[in-house]
Scaffold this active site. Sequence first.
Site, PDB file in Angstrom:
ATOM      1  N   GLY A  45      44.939  39.827  36.803  1.00  0.00           N
ATOM      2  CA  GLY A  45      45.448  41.521  35.502  1.00  0.00           C
ATOM      3  C   GLY A  45      46.727  41.956  34.741  1.00  0.00           C
ATOM      4  N   THR A  46      47.223  40.113  34.125  1.00  0.00           N
ATOM      5  CA  THR A  46      48.196  40.209  33.708  1.00  0.00           C
ATOM      6  C   THR A  46      47.784  40.567  32.191  1.00  0.00           C
ATOM      7  OG1 THR A  46      46.978  37.956  32.889  1.00  0.00           O
ATOM      8  CG2 THR A  46      48.768  37.540  34.413  1.00  0.00           C
ATOM      9  N   GLY A  47      46.364  40.853  31.627  1.00  0.00           N
ATOM     10  CA  GLY A  47      46.620  41.444  29.993  1.00  0.00           C
ATOM     11  C   GLY A  47      46.035  42.750  30.293  1.00  0.00           C
ATOM     12  N   CYS A  48      45.990  43.108  31.748  1.00  0.00           N
ATOM     13  CA  CYS A  48      46.862  45.611  31.851  1.00  0.00           C
ATOM     14  C   CYS A  48      47.986  45.509  31.943  1.00  0.00           C
ATOM     15  CB  CYS A  48      46.004  45.388  33.382  1.00  0.00           C
ATOM     16  SG  CYS A  48      44.492  44.819  33.379  1.00  0.00           S
ATOM     17  N   THR A 105      47.258  34.580  37.801  1.00  0.00           N
ATOM     18  CA  THR A 105      47.315  35.034  36.317  1.00  0.00           C
ATOM     19  C   THR A 105      46.262  36.639  36.426  1.00  0.00           C
ATOM     20  OG1 THR A 105      45.118  34.325  36.404  1.00  0.00           O
ATOM     21  CG2 THR A 105      47.300  33.144  35.253  1.00  0.00           C
ATOM     22  N   LYS A 145      47.307  36.658  22.266  1.00  0.00           N
ATOM     23  CA  LYS A 145      47.466  35.733  23.073  1.00  0.00           C
ATOM     24  C   LYS A 145      47.457  35.111  22.917  1.00  0.00           C
ATOM     25  CE  LYS A 145      46.166  39.716  25.313  1.00  0.00           C
ATOM     26  NZ  LYS A 145      45.604  40.760  26.537  1.00  0.00           N
TER      27      LYS A 145
END
Length: 530
Positions: free
Chosen positions: A214-217, A212, A179
Amino acid sequence: MSGPRRIPRVLSIAGTDPTGGAGIHADLKTIAALGGYGMAVITALVAQNTTGVREVHVPPPAFLRAQLDAVGEDVGIDAVKLGMLHSAPLIEVVGDWLAGREVGPVVLDPVMVATSGDRLLDREAEAALRRLCARADLVTPNLPELAVLAGEPVAREWDAAVDQAARVARDLGATVLLKGGHLAGAACPDALVAATGVIARVDSPRVETTNTHGTGCSLSSAMATLRASGRDWPVALERAKSWLGGAIAAGAALEVGRGNGPVDHLHELRGEGPRASARPHAAAPAQTPAETPAQGETPTVGGAGAWTAAAWDAVAQTRARVDGCAFVRGLREGDLPADRFAWYLAQDAVYLGEYARVLARTSALAPDAADQAFWARSAASAVAVEAELHRSRIGSASPAPAPATRAYTDHLHATSVRGSYAELAAALLPCFWLYADLGERLAAANHPGHAYRDWLTTYADPGFAASTRAAIGAVERAAAAAGPAERERMGGAFLRSMELELAFFEAPLDPTGASRRAAGGVREPAAWRA
Protein backbone atom coordinates in the site's frame (compact mmCIF):
# COMPACT_ATOMS: atom_id res chain seq x y z
CA MET A 1 -11.64 24.72 -3.98
CA SER A 2 -11.55 28.32 -2.79
CA GLY A 3 -8.10 28.06 -1.22
CA PRO A 4 -5.93 26.01 1.16
CA ARG A 5 -7.79 24.62 4.16
CA ARG A 6 -6.53 23.72 7.60
CA ILE A 7 -8.57 20.51 7.40
CA PRO A 8 -8.82 19.68 3.68
CA ARG A 9 -11.66 17.45 2.51
CA VAL A 10 -10.09 14.75 0.35
CA LEU A 11 -11.99 12.22 -1.74
CA SER A 12 -10.42 8.85 -2.56
CA ILE A 13 -11.86 7.04 -5.58
CA ALA A 14 -10.37 3.55 -5.39
CA GLY A 15 -10.80 -0.11 -4.55
CA THR A 16 -10.93 -1.83 -1.18
CA ASP A 17 -8.48 -3.94 0.83
CA PRO A 18 -10.07 -6.02 3.60
CA THR A 19 -6.76 -6.24 5.47
CA GLY A 20 -6.59 -2.43 5.67
CA GLY A 21 -3.20 -1.85 4.11
CA ALA A 22 -3.96 -0.54 0.62
CA GLY A 23 -6.71 1.05 -1.46
CA ILE A 24 -9.29 3.27 0.19
CA HIS A 25 -8.41 1.86 3.61
CA ALA A 26 -4.84 3.11 3.29
CA ASP A 27 -6.03 6.37 1.73
CA LEU A 28 -8.39 7.21 4.59
CA LYS A 29 -5.72 6.47 7.20
CA THR A 30 -3.20 8.60 5.30
CA ILE A 31 -5.56 11.53 4.88
CA ALA A 32 -6.38 11.50 8.59
CA ALA A 33 -2.74 11.10 9.62
CA LEU A 34 -1.79 14.20 7.62
CA GLY A 35 -4.59 16.37 8.93
CA GLY A 36 -7.37 15.95 6.36
CA TYR A 37 -10.93 14.68 6.35
CA GLY A 38 -11.19 11.59 4.16
CA MET A 39 -14.08 10.42 1.99
CA ALA A 40 -14.24 7.36 -0.26
CA VAL A 41 -16.05 6.23 -3.40
CA ILE A 42 -15.55 2.53 -4.11
CA THR A 43 -14.60 1.38 -7.60
CA ALA A 44 -14.03 -2.30 -6.78
CA LEU A 45 -14.62 -4.72 -3.92
CA VAL A 46 -11.40 -6.71 -3.70
CA ALA A 47 -10.97 -10.02 -1.88
CA GLN A 48 -7.29 -9.85 -0.98
CA ASN A 49 -4.84 -10.11 1.89
CA THR A 50 -1.11 -9.52 2.31
CA THR A 51 -0.30 -12.57 0.18
CA GLY A 52 -2.32 -11.60 -2.90
CA VAL A 53 -5.61 -10.87 -4.65
CA ARG A 54 -8.24 -13.61 -4.84
CA GLU A 55 -11.28 -12.04 -6.45
CA VAL A 56 -12.58 -8.65 -7.62
CA HIS A 57 -16.21 -7.53 -7.74
CA VAL A 58 -16.83 -4.37 -9.79
CA PRO A 59 -19.96 -2.24 -9.28
CA PRO A 60 -21.97 -1.16 -12.33
CA PRO A 61 -20.87 2.20 -13.81
CA ALA A 62 -24.25 3.72 -12.91
CA PHE A 63 -23.71 2.90 -9.24
CA LEU A 64 -20.21 4.40 -9.34
CA ARG A 65 -21.73 7.60 -10.73
CA ALA A 66 -24.40 7.55 -8.03
CA GLN A 67 -21.69 7.41 -5.35
CA LEU A 68 -19.79 10.30 -6.93
CA ASP A 69 -22.91 12.45 -7.29
CA ALA A 70 -23.98 11.74 -3.71
CA VAL A 71 -20.70 13.06 -2.36
CA GLY A 72 -20.26 15.92 -4.83
CA GLU A 73 -23.76 17.32 -4.37
CA ASP A 74 -23.38 17.56 -0.61
CA VAL A 75 -19.73 18.04 0.40
CA GLY A 76 -17.07 20.48 -0.78
CA ILE A 77 -14.09 18.60 -2.17
CA ASP A 78 -10.62 20.14 -1.81
CA ALA A 79 -8.64 17.35 -3.49
CA VAL A 80 -9.20 14.01 -5.23
CA LYS A 81 -7.01 10.93 -5.21
CA LEU A 82 -7.68 8.36 -7.94
CA GLY A 83 -6.58 4.78 -7.44
CA MET A 84 -7.78 1.45 -8.88
CA LEU A 85 -10.31 2.14 -11.67
CA HIS A 86 -10.36 -1.37 -13.20
CA SER A 87 -12.04 -0.87 -16.62
CA ALA A 88 -12.72 1.63 -19.39
CA PRO A 89 -16.42 2.20 -18.48
CA LEU A 90 -15.51 3.08 -14.88
CA ILE A 91 -12.65 5.32 -16.00
CA GLU A 92 -14.97 7.19 -18.35
CA VAL A 93 -17.53 7.72 -15.56
CA VAL A 94 -14.86 9.26 -13.35
CA GLY A 95 -13.58 11.44 -16.18
CA ASP A 96 -17.07 12.74 -17.00
CA TRP A 97 -17.76 13.46 -13.34
CA LEU A 98 -14.50 15.36 -12.88
CA ALA A 99 -15.19 17.44 -15.99
CA GLY A 100 -18.34 18.85 -14.45
CA ARG A 101 -17.10 20.25 -11.15
CA GLU A 102 -14.31 22.03 -9.27
CA VAL A 103 -12.57 19.58 -6.96
CA GLY A 104 -9.13 21.07 -6.32
CA PRO A 105 -5.94 19.17 -7.19
CA VAL A 106 -6.34 15.70 -8.67
CA VAL A 107 -3.69 13.07 -7.94
CA LEU A 108 -3.86 9.93 -10.07
CA ASP A 109 -2.14 6.72 -8.98
CA PRO A 110 -2.31 4.62 -12.17
CA VAL A 111 -2.88 1.11 -10.85
CA MET A 112 -1.86 -0.78 -13.97
CA VAL A 113 0.77 -3.39 -13.08
CA ALA A 114 0.67 -5.97 -10.27
CA THR A 115 3.64 -6.68 -8.02
CA SER A 116 4.12 -9.86 -10.03
CA GLY A 117 4.58 -7.74 -13.17
CA ASP A 118 1.24 -8.76 -14.69
CA ARG A 119 -0.79 -6.06 -16.50
CA LEU A 120 -4.03 -5.33 -14.62
CA LEU A 121 -5.86 -3.42 -17.35
CA ASP A 122 -6.78 -4.37 -20.90
CA ARG A 123 -5.72 -2.14 -23.80
CA GLU A 124 -9.03 -0.26 -23.88
CA ALA A 125 -8.75 0.54 -20.17
CA GLU A 126 -5.12 1.61 -20.53
CA ALA A 127 -6.08 4.02 -23.30
CA ALA A 128 -8.92 5.42 -21.19
CA LEU A 129 -6.58 5.85 -18.25
CA ARG A 130 -4.11 7.82 -20.39
CA ARG A 131 -6.96 10.17 -21.35
CA LEU A 132 -7.90 10.54 -17.69
CA CYS A 133 -4.32 11.51 -16.86
CA ALA A 134 -4.92 14.72 -18.82
CA ARG A 135 -7.38 15.76 -16.09
CA ALA A 136 -4.85 15.08 -13.30
CA ASP A 137 -2.49 17.59 -11.75
CA LEU A 138 -0.08 14.89 -10.54
CA VAL A 139 0.41 11.32 -11.77
CA THR A 140 2.26 8.88 -9.46
CA PRO A 141 3.27 5.72 -11.36
CA ASN A 142 5.83 3.21 -10.18
CA LEU A 143 8.49 2.36 -12.75
CA PRO A 144 6.57 -0.51 -14.45
CA GLU A 145 3.48 1.71 -14.70
CA LEU A 146 5.58 4.60 -16.02
CA ALA A 147 6.85 2.27 -18.73
CA VAL A 148 3.27 1.35 -19.71
CA LEU A 149 2.30 5.02 -19.92
CA ALA A 150 5.37 5.69 -22.06
CA GLY A 151 4.92 2.59 -24.22
CA GLU A 152 8.56 1.71 -23.54
CA PRO A 153 10.59 -0.90 -21.59
CA VAL A 154 10.96 -0.40 -17.84
CA ALA A 155 13.80 1.98 -16.97
CA ARG A 156 16.58 0.35 -14.95
CA GLU A 157 18.66 3.46 -14.11
CA TRP A 158 17.63 6.73 -12.49
CA ASP A 159 18.65 9.01 -15.37
CA ALA A 160 16.75 6.86 -17.85
CA ALA A 161 13.69 6.95 -15.58
CA VAL A 162 13.88 10.77 -15.40
CA ASP A 163 13.98 11.00 -19.19
CA GLN A 164 11.03 8.63 -19.47
CA ALA A 165 9.04 10.59 -16.86
CA ALA A 166 9.70 13.85 -18.73
CA ARG A 167 8.35 12.33 -21.95
CA VAL A 168 5.25 11.06 -20.14
CA ALA A 169 4.73 14.47 -18.49
CA ARG A 170 4.92 16.12 -21.93
CA ASP A 171 2.49 13.64 -23.49
CA LEU A 172 -0.01 13.71 -20.61
CA GLY A 173 0.20 17.40 -19.76
CA ALA A 174 0.60 16.56 -16.05
CA THR A 175 3.45 16.55 -13.56
CA VAL A 176 4.83 13.08 -12.83
CA LEU A 177 5.96 11.94 -9.41
CA LEU A 178 8.83 9.62 -10.31
CA LYS A 179 9.35 6.94 -7.66
CA GLY A 180 12.70 5.19 -7.38
CA GLY A 181 11.60 2.37 -5.10
CA HIS A 182 12.00 -0.27 -7.81
CA LEU A 183 15.61 0.68 -8.51
CA ALA A 184 18.53 -1.16 -6.94
CA GLY A 185 20.72 0.44 -4.29
CA ALA A 186 20.64 1.83 -0.77
CA ALA A 187 19.06 5.14 -1.77
CA CYS A 188 15.40 5.64 -2.61
CA PRO A 189 15.04 8.86 -4.63
CA ASP A 190 11.74 10.40 -5.69
CA ALA A 191 11.33 13.40 -7.97
CA LEU A 192 8.70 15.69 -9.41
CA VAL A 193 9.21 15.74 -13.16
CA ALA A 194 7.69 18.09 -15.75
CA ALA A 195 8.17 18.05 -19.51
CA THR A 196 11.28 20.18 -19.03
CA GLY A 197 12.85 17.83 -16.47
CA VAL A 198 13.17 17.53 -12.70
CA ILE A 199 11.37 20.18 -10.63
CA ALA A 200 12.40 18.82 -7.25
CA ARG A 201 14.09 15.68 -5.94
CA VAL A 202 13.92 14.17 -2.46
CA ASP A 203 16.31 11.39 -1.43
CA SER A 204 15.87 9.06 1.48
CA PRO A 205 17.54 5.86 2.66
CA ARG A 206 15.92 2.60 1.65
CA VAL A 207 14.21 0.82 4.55
CA GLU A 208 14.92 -2.92 4.45
CA THR A 209 11.52 -4.40 5.23
CA THR A 210 8.71 -6.46 3.74
CA ASN A 211 6.12 -3.98 5.05
CA THR A 212 5.56 -2.14 1.79
CA HIS A 213 1.94 -3.10 1.03
CA GLY A 214 0.00 0.00 0.00
CA THR A 215 2.92 2.42 -0.19
CA GLY A 216 1.87 3.72 -3.62
CA CYS A 217 -1.70 4.30 -2.44
CA SER A 218 -0.47 6.03 0.67
CA LEU A 219 2.03 8.32 -1.06
CA SER A 220 -0.50 9.52 -3.62
CA SER A 221 -3.17 10.27 -1.03
CA ALA A 222 -0.55 12.02 1.12
CA MET A 223 0.35 14.29 -1.78
CA ALA A 224 -3.31 15.13 -2.41
CA THR A 225 -3.90 15.98 1.24
CA LEU A 226 -0.77 18.09 1.63
CA ARG A 227 -1.39 20.00 -1.60
CA ALA A 228 -4.95 20.78 -0.51
CA SER A 229 -3.64 22.09 2.80
CA GLY A 230 -1.61 24.75 1.00
CA ARG A 231 1.83 23.24 0.40
CA ASP A 232 3.29 23.43 -3.07
CA TRP A 233 4.26 20.13 -4.70
CA PRO A 234 7.98 20.13 -3.70
CA VAL A 235 7.23 20.89 -0.05
CA ALA A 236 4.42 18.33 -0.09
CA LEU A 237 6.84 15.71 -1.41
CA GLU A 238 9.35 16.40 1.36
CA ARG A 239 6.65 16.05 4.02
CA ALA A 240 5.07 12.99 2.42
CA LYS A 241 8.41 11.21 2.08
CA SER A 242 9.29 11.92 5.70
CA TRP A 243 5.95 10.59 6.91
CA LEU A 244 5.97 7.53 4.64
CA GLY A 245 9.56 6.62 5.55
CA GLY A 246 8.58 6.52 9.20
CA ALA A 247 5.42 4.55 8.39
CA ILE A 248 7.42 1.92 6.49
CA ALA A 249 10.00 1.63 9.27
CA ALA A 250 7.27 1.19 11.89
CA GLY A 251 5.18 -1.27 9.87
CA ALA A 252 6.72 -4.48 11.16
CA ALA A 253 5.57 -3.72 14.70
CA LEU A 254 1.94 -4.02 13.55
CA GLU A 255 2.41 -7.78 12.96
CA VAL A 256 -0.29 -7.85 10.27
CA GLY A 257 -0.33 -10.67 7.72
CA ARG A 258 2.03 -13.39 6.51
CA GLY A 259 2.99 -11.71 3.23
CA ASN A 260 4.02 -8.15 2.42
CA GLY A 261 2.64 -6.35 5.43
CA PRO A 262 1.18 -2.83 5.63
CA VAL A 263 2.88 0.34 6.79
CA ASP A 264 1.91 2.01 10.05
CA HIS A 265 -0.04 5.03 8.86
CA LEU A 266 -0.51 6.33 12.40
CA HIS A 267 3.08 5.89 13.58
CA GLU A 268 3.46 9.59 14.31
CA LEU A 269 0.62 9.41 16.83
CA ARG A 270 1.89 6.32 18.65
CA GLY A 271 3.41 6.62 22.12
CA GLU A 272 2.65 6.08 25.78
CA GLY A 273 3.07 8.46 28.68
CA PRO A 274 1.10 10.66 31.04
CA ARG A 275 -0.58 13.78 29.81
CA ALA A 276 1.82 16.72 30.01
CA SER A 277 0.93 20.09 31.45
CA ALA A 278 0.38 22.83 28.87
CA ARG A 279 3.63 24.53 27.93
CA PRO A 280 4.07 27.12 25.22
CA HIS A 281 5.93 25.70 22.24
CA ALA A 282 8.15 23.24 24.15
CA ALA A 283 6.52 19.95 25.01
CA ALA A 284 7.57 18.21 28.20
CA PRO A 285 8.21 14.52 27.62
CA ALA A 286 7.09 12.02 30.20
CA GLN A 287 9.88 11.39 32.67
CA THR A 288 11.45 8.26 33.97
CA PRO A 289 12.55 8.33 37.62
CA ALA A 290 16.19 8.53 36.55
CA GLU A 291 15.51 11.74 34.64
CA THR A 292 13.60 13.53 37.41
CA PRO A 293 15.62 15.93 39.58
CA ALA A 294 15.92 15.09 43.24
CA GLN A 295 13.62 16.97 45.59
CA GLY A 296 15.01 20.43 46.29
CA GLU A 297 17.46 20.33 43.39
CA THR A 298 17.82 23.61 41.56
CA PRO A 299 16.26 23.25 38.10
CA THR A 300 19.11 23.82 35.71
CA VAL A 301 19.87 22.57 32.23
CA GLY A 302 23.55 21.69 32.18
CA GLY A 303 24.88 18.33 31.03
CA ALA A 304 26.43 19.54 27.79
CA GLY A 305 29.46 17.80 26.33
CA ALA A 306 32.04 19.11 23.90
CA TRP A 307 29.84 19.27 20.80
CA THR A 308 26.66 20.56 22.42
CA ALA A 309 28.58 23.11 24.51
CA ALA A 310 30.21 24.45 21.35
CA ALA A 311 26.83 24.60 19.60
CA TRP A 312 25.31 26.52 22.52
CA ASP A 313 28.20 28.96 22.60
CA ALA A 314 27.90 29.57 18.85
CA VAL A 315 24.34 30.87 19.19
CA ALA A 316 25.03 33.22 22.11
CA GLN A 317 24.08 36.31 20.16
CA THR A 318 20.88 34.74 18.86
CA ARG A 319 19.96 33.74 22.42
CA ALA A 320 20.60 37.30 23.56
CA ARG A 321 18.24 38.56 20.88
CA VAL A 322 15.55 36.16 22.11
CA ASP A 323 15.98 37.47 25.66
CA GLY A 324 15.77 41.05 24.43
CA CYS A 325 12.90 40.76 21.94
CA ALA A 326 9.67 42.61 22.69
CA PHE A 327 7.59 39.47 23.17
CA VAL A 328 9.86 37.95 25.81
CA ARG A 329 10.25 41.33 27.56
CA GLY A 330 6.47 41.68 27.67
CA LEU A 331 6.07 38.15 28.98
CA ARG A 332 8.70 38.80 31.64
CA GLU A 333 7.19 42.10 32.76
CA GLY A 334 3.58 40.95 32.47
CA ASP A 335 2.53 43.78 30.12
CA LEU A 336 2.40 41.73 26.92
CA PRO A 337 -0.92 42.51 25.13
CA ALA A 338 -3.39 39.68 25.59
CA ASP A 339 -4.22 39.46 21.90
CA ARG A 340 -0.53 39.04 21.00
CA PHE A 341 -0.21 36.24 23.54
CA ALA A 342 -3.36 34.55 22.20
CA TRP A 343 -1.98 34.75 18.66
CA TYR A 344 1.26 33.19 19.84
CA LEU A 345 -0.61 30.33 21.57
CA ALA A 346 -2.66 29.59 18.47
CA GLN A 347 0.46 29.40 16.31
CA ASP A 348 2.13 27.33 19.00
CA ALA A 349 -0.64 24.74 18.75
CA VAL A 350 -0.19 24.60 14.97
CA TYR A 351 3.55 24.13 15.43
CA LEU A 352 3.18 21.38 18.03
CA GLY A 353 1.13 19.17 15.72
CA GLU A 354 3.98 19.08 13.19
CA TYR A 355 6.67 19.00 15.90
CA ALA A 356 5.13 15.83 17.34
CA ARG A 357 5.36 14.12 13.96
CA VAL A 358 9.03 14.98 13.60
CA LEU A 359 9.73 13.74 17.14
CA ALA A 360 8.11 10.43 16.21
CA ARG A 361 10.29 10.23 13.10
CA THR A 362 13.36 10.87 15.28
CA SER A 363 12.31 7.96 17.49
CA ALA A 364 12.12 5.71 14.43
CA LEU A 365 15.64 6.73 13.37
CA ALA A 366 17.23 6.53 16.84
CA PRO A 367 20.01 3.91 17.11
CA ASP A 368 19.10 2.33 20.44
CA ALA A 369 16.04 1.52 22.53
CA ALA A 370 16.66 4.16 25.21
CA ASP A 371 16.80 7.04 22.73
CA GLN A 372 13.87 5.59 20.79
CA ALA A 373 11.79 5.61 23.97
CA PHE A 374 12.84 9.16 24.88
CA TRP A 375 11.87 10.68 21.53
CA ALA A 376 8.63 8.65 21.43
CA ARG A 377 7.63 9.99 24.88
CA SER A 378 8.43 13.47 23.65
CA ALA A 379 6.13 12.99 20.64
CA ALA A 380 3.27 11.72 22.80
CA SER A 381 3.61 14.64 25.18
CA ALA A 382 3.67 17.16 22.33
CA VAL A 383 0.31 15.80 21.13
CA ALA A 384 -1.04 16.13 24.68
CA VAL A 385 0.21 19.70 24.93
CA GLU A 386 -1.41 20.63 21.63
CA ALA A 387 -4.74 19.24 22.83
CA GLU A 388 -4.46 21.11 26.12
CA LEU A 389 -3.63 24.38 24.36
CA HIS A 390 -6.74 24.09 22.24
CA ARG A 391 -8.99 23.00 25.09
CA SER A 392 -8.01 25.44 27.80
CA ARG A 393 -6.72 28.53 25.97
CA ILE A 394 -7.81 28.95 22.39
CA GLY A 395 -10.82 26.67 21.95
CA SER A 396 -11.35 24.35 19.01
CA ALA A 397 -10.42 26.76 16.22
CA SER A 398 -6.90 26.69 14.84
CA PRO A 399 -5.52 29.16 12.29
CA ALA A 400 -3.46 28.55 9.20
CA PRO A 401 0.28 28.56 9.95
CA ALA A 402 1.90 31.99 9.88
CA PRO A 403 5.07 32.46 7.78
CA ALA A 404 7.34 31.97 10.81
CA THR A 405 5.47 28.82 11.86
CA ARG A 406 5.53 27.34 8.38
CA ALA A 407 9.23 28.16 7.95
CA TYR A 408 10.09 26.34 11.17
CA THR A 409 8.01 23.21 10.53
CA ASP A 410 9.20 23.02 6.92
CA HIS A 411 12.80 23.16 8.16
CA LEU A 412 12.17 20.27 10.57
CA HIS A 413 10.40 18.17 7.94
CA ALA A 414 13.09 18.85 5.34
CA THR A 415 15.74 17.75 7.85
CA SER A 416 13.69 14.64 8.60
CA VAL A 417 13.55 13.70 4.91
CA ARG A 418 17.35 13.57 4.73
CA GLY A 419 17.22 10.59 7.08
CA SER A 420 20.09 11.46 9.44
CA TYR A 421 19.20 10.78 13.06
CA ALA A 422 22.05 12.97 14.32
CA GLU A 423 21.09 15.93 12.13
CA LEU A 424 17.40 15.66 13.03
CA ALA A 425 18.11 15.41 16.77
CA ALA A 426 20.31 18.50 16.52
CA ALA A 427 17.52 20.38 14.72
CA LEU A 428 15.09 19.52 17.53
CA LEU A 429 17.41 20.41 20.41
CA PRO A 430 16.76 24.21 20.46
CA CYS A 431 13.07 23.62 21.19
CA PHE A 432 14.17 21.90 24.40
CA TRP A 433 17.25 23.86 25.37
CA LEU A 434 16.23 27.43 24.59
CA TYR A 435 12.98 27.11 26.52
CA ALA A 436 14.52 25.44 29.56
CA ASP A 437 17.25 28.08 29.68
CA LEU A 438 14.77 30.90 29.19
CA GLY A 439 12.52 29.41 31.85
CA GLU A 440 15.12 29.91 34.56
CA ARG A 441 15.25 33.67 33.93
CA LEU A 442 11.49 34.04 33.54
CA ALA A 443 11.00 32.24 36.85
CA ALA A 444 12.90 35.01 38.60
CA ALA A 445 10.31 37.55 37.37
CA ASN A 446 7.31 35.54 38.56
CA HIS A 447 5.10 36.72 41.42
CA PRO A 448 1.52 36.08 42.62
CA GLY A 449 0.04 39.02 40.71
CA HIS A 450 1.83 38.39 37.42
CA ALA A 451 -0.50 38.40 34.40
CA TYR A 452 1.14 35.27 33.01
CA ARG A 453 2.04 33.56 36.25
CA ASP A 454 0.91 30.09 35.15
CA TRP A 455 2.92 30.27 31.97
CA LEU A 456 6.09 31.44 33.68
CA THR A 457 5.67 28.51 36.04
CA THR A 458 5.49 26.00 33.19
CA TYR A 459 8.58 27.49 31.55
CA ALA A 460 10.58 26.71 34.70
CA ASP A 461 9.21 23.20 35.26
CA PRO A 462 11.96 20.97 36.77
CA GLY A 463 10.73 17.97 34.78
CA PHE A 464 11.24 19.81 31.52
CA ALA A 465 14.75 20.78 32.60
CA ALA A 466 15.43 17.09 33.16
CA SER A 467 14.05 16.23 29.74
CA THR A 468 16.28 18.87 28.22
CA ARG A 469 19.32 17.29 29.82
CA ALA A 470 18.23 13.97 28.29
CA ALA A 471 17.89 15.61 24.86
CA ILE A 472 21.32 17.23 25.18
CA GLY A 473 22.80 13.85 26.09
CA ALA A 474 21.15 12.18 23.10
CA VAL A 475 22.54 14.80 20.71
CA GLU A 476 25.99 14.63 22.30
CA ARG A 477 26.07 10.85 21.78
CA ALA A 478 24.90 11.28 18.20
CA ALA A 479 27.66 13.80 17.54
CA ALA A 480 30.27 11.46 18.99
CA ALA A 481 29.14 8.69 16.62
CA ALA A 482 28.93 10.95 13.55
CA GLY A 483 31.66 11.68 11.05
CA PRO A 484 32.96 15.19 10.29
CA ALA A 485 30.54 15.86 7.43
CA GLU A 486 27.51 14.79 9.45
CA ARG A 487 28.63 16.86 12.46
CA GLU A 488 28.85 19.88 10.17
CA ARG A 489 25.28 19.24 9.01
CA MET A 490 24.21 18.89 12.63
CA GLY A 491 25.67 22.31 13.32
CA GLY A 492 23.82 23.86 10.41
CA ALA A 493 20.51 22.29 11.51
CA PHE A 494 21.00 23.50 15.09
CA LEU A 495 21.82 27.05 13.98
CA ARG A 496 18.84 27.22 11.63
CA SER A 497 16.44 26.02 14.32
CA MET A 498 17.74 28.63 16.75
CA GLU A 499 17.25 31.36 14.15
CA LEU A 500 13.71 30.16 13.55
CA GLU A 501 13.02 30.15 17.29
CA LEU A 502 13.89 33.85 17.32
CA ALA A 503 11.63 34.43 14.31
CA PHE A 504 8.82 32.59 16.09
CA PHE A 505 9.14 34.87 19.14
CA GLU A 506 9.27 37.98 16.98
CA ALA A 507 6.23 37.04 14.87
CA PRO A 508 3.44 37.88 17.38
CA LEU A 509 4.38 41.56 17.28
CA ASP A 510 3.89 41.55 13.48
CA PRO A 511 1.38 38.74 12.88
CA THR A 512 0.26 39.92 9.44
CA GLY A 513 3.67 39.91 7.78
CA ALA A 514 6.59 37.59 7.32
CA SER A 515 8.61 37.69 10.50
CA ARG A 516 12.17 38.88 10.43
CA ARG A 517 14.69 36.03 10.39
CA ALA A 518 17.51 35.99 12.88
CA ALA A 519 20.74 36.24 10.91
CA GLY A 520 24.41 36.72 11.60
CA GLY A 521 26.09 36.73 14.96
CA VAL A 522 26.93 33.03 14.88
CA ARG A 523 30.20 31.30 14.32
CA GLU A 524 31.04 27.75 13.42
CA PRO A 525 32.78 26.00 16.33
CA ALA A 526 35.83 23.94 15.50
CA ALA A 527 34.20 21.05 17.38
CA TRP A 528 31.67 20.65 14.55
CA ARG A 529 34.40 20.08 12.01
CA ALA A 530 36.54 17.80 14.17
